[in-house]
Design a protein around this motif. Structure first.
Motif, PDB file in Angstrom:
ATOM      1  N   ASP A   1       0.826  -1.207   0.000  1.00 45.11           N
ATOM      2  CA  ASP A   1       0.000   0.000   0.000  1.00 45.11           C
ATOM      3  C   ASP A   1       0.861   1.259   0.000  1.00 45.11           C
ATOM      4  O   ASP A   1       0.578   2.210  -0.741  1.00 45.11           O
ATOM      5  CB  ASP A   1      -0.934   0.009   1.207  1.00 45.11           C
ATOM      6  N   LEU A   2       1.899   1.267   0.808  1.00 44.87           N
ATOM      7  CA  LEU A   2       2.797   2.415   0.877  1.00 44.87           C
ATOM      8  C   LEU A   2       3.470   2.660  -0.471  1.00 44.87           C
ATOM      9  O   LEU A   2       3.529   3.789  -0.968  1.00 44.87           O
ATOM     10  CB  LEU A   2       3.845   2.200   1.964  1.00 44.87           C
ATOM     11  N   LEU A   3       3.935   1.595  -1.080  1.00 46.87           N
ATOM     12  CA  LEU A   3       4.606   1.694  -2.377  1.00 46.87           C
ATOM     13  C   LEU A   3       3.657   2.225  -3.447  1.00 46.87           C
ATOM     14  O   LEU A   3       4.003   3.107  -4.227  1.00 46.87           O
ATOM     15  CB  LEU A   3       5.149   0.326  -2.778  1.00 46.87           C
TER      16      LEU A   3
ATOM     17  N   ILE B   1       4.180   5.719  -5.648  1.00 47.08           N
ATOM     18  CA  ILE B   1       4.526   5.607  -7.064  1.00 47.08           C
ATOM     19  C   ILE B   1       3.253   5.778  -7.875  1.00 47.08           C
ATOM     20  O   ILE B   1       2.321   4.989  -7.775  1.00 47.08           O
ATOM     21  CB  ILE B   1       5.200   4.253  -7.369  1.00 47.08           C
ATOM     22  N   ARG B   2       3.230   6.802  -8.693  1.00 47.78           N
ATOM     23  CA  ARG B   2       2.018   7.149  -9.440  1.00 47.78           C
ATOM     24  C   ARG B   2       1.935   6.457 -10.801  1.00 47.78           C
ATOM     25  O   ARG B   2       0.867   6.306 -11.346  1.00 47.78           O
ATOM     26  CB  ARG B   2       1.952   8.664  -9.641  1.00 47.78           C
ATOM     27  N   SER B   3       3.050   6.046 -11.331  1.00 44.15           N
ATOM     28  CA  SER B   3       3.075   5.458 -12.670  1.00 44.15           C
ATOM     29  C   SER B   3       2.567   4.020 -12.660  1.00 44.15           C
ATOM     30  O   SER B   3       3.174   3.150 -12.030  1.00 44.15           O
ATOM     31  CB  SER B   3       4.499   5.489 -13.240  1.00 44.15           C
TER      32      SER B   3
ATOM     33  N   GLN C   1       4.413   0.588 -11.258  1.00 44.54           N
ATOM     34  CA  GLN C   1       3.718  -0.254 -10.278  1.00 44.54           C
ATOM     35  C   GLN C   1       3.618  -1.689 -10.786  1.00 44.54           C
ATOM     36  O   GLN C   1       3.845  -2.643 -10.037  1.00 44.54           O
ATOM     37  CB  GLN C   1       2.304   0.291 -10.028  1.00 44.54           C
ATOM     38  N   ALA C   2       3.293  -1.852 -12.055  1.00 48.33           N
ATOM     39  CA  ALA C   2       3.157  -3.190 -12.637  1.00 48.33           C
ATOM     40  C   ALA C   2       4.486  -3.940 -12.593  1.00 48.33           C
ATOM     41  O   ALA C   2       4.529  -5.140 -12.273  1.00 48.33           O
ATOM     42  CB  ALA C   2       2.661  -3.080 -14.073  1.00 48.33           C
TER      43      ALA C   2
END
Length: 91
Positions: A75-77, A81-83, A87-88
């Protein structure tokens, strides 16, 4: 036993620096993955040991604790990270 010629290769120093930086990053990434794998294996062995000792509740507690920690980190990550592409990759 005689020298008949020579070859010289000229490259920009920045190209070599970038290559060294990339190798350093790959090496660090590899070491991080090794450490993470080792840590995870230790947790699995701890769970296995608890189960072999018939300490089922303690094993379940350890699994729940790890699950909670992983969810918090996830959740924090994802909040930082907006991209979606990055994230993927991280997932």
């Amino acid at each position: 036993h005689r020298v008949f010629g020579g070859i010289v290769s000229f490259r920009e120093k920045t190209e070599l620096t970038k290559l060294l930086d990339t190798l350093t990053e790959v090496s660090q990434y590899s070491e991080d993955l090794r450490a993470q794998t080792h840590e995870f294996s230790n947790k699995l062995y701890a769970i296995l040991g608890l189960l072999e000792l018939k300490q089922v509740d303690e094993a379940i507690d350890l699994i729940k604790e790890e699950y909670t920690l992983q969810n918090r980190q996830h959740d924090l990550l994802m909040k930082q990270i907006r991209s979606p592409k990055i994230q993927a990759i991280l997932l």
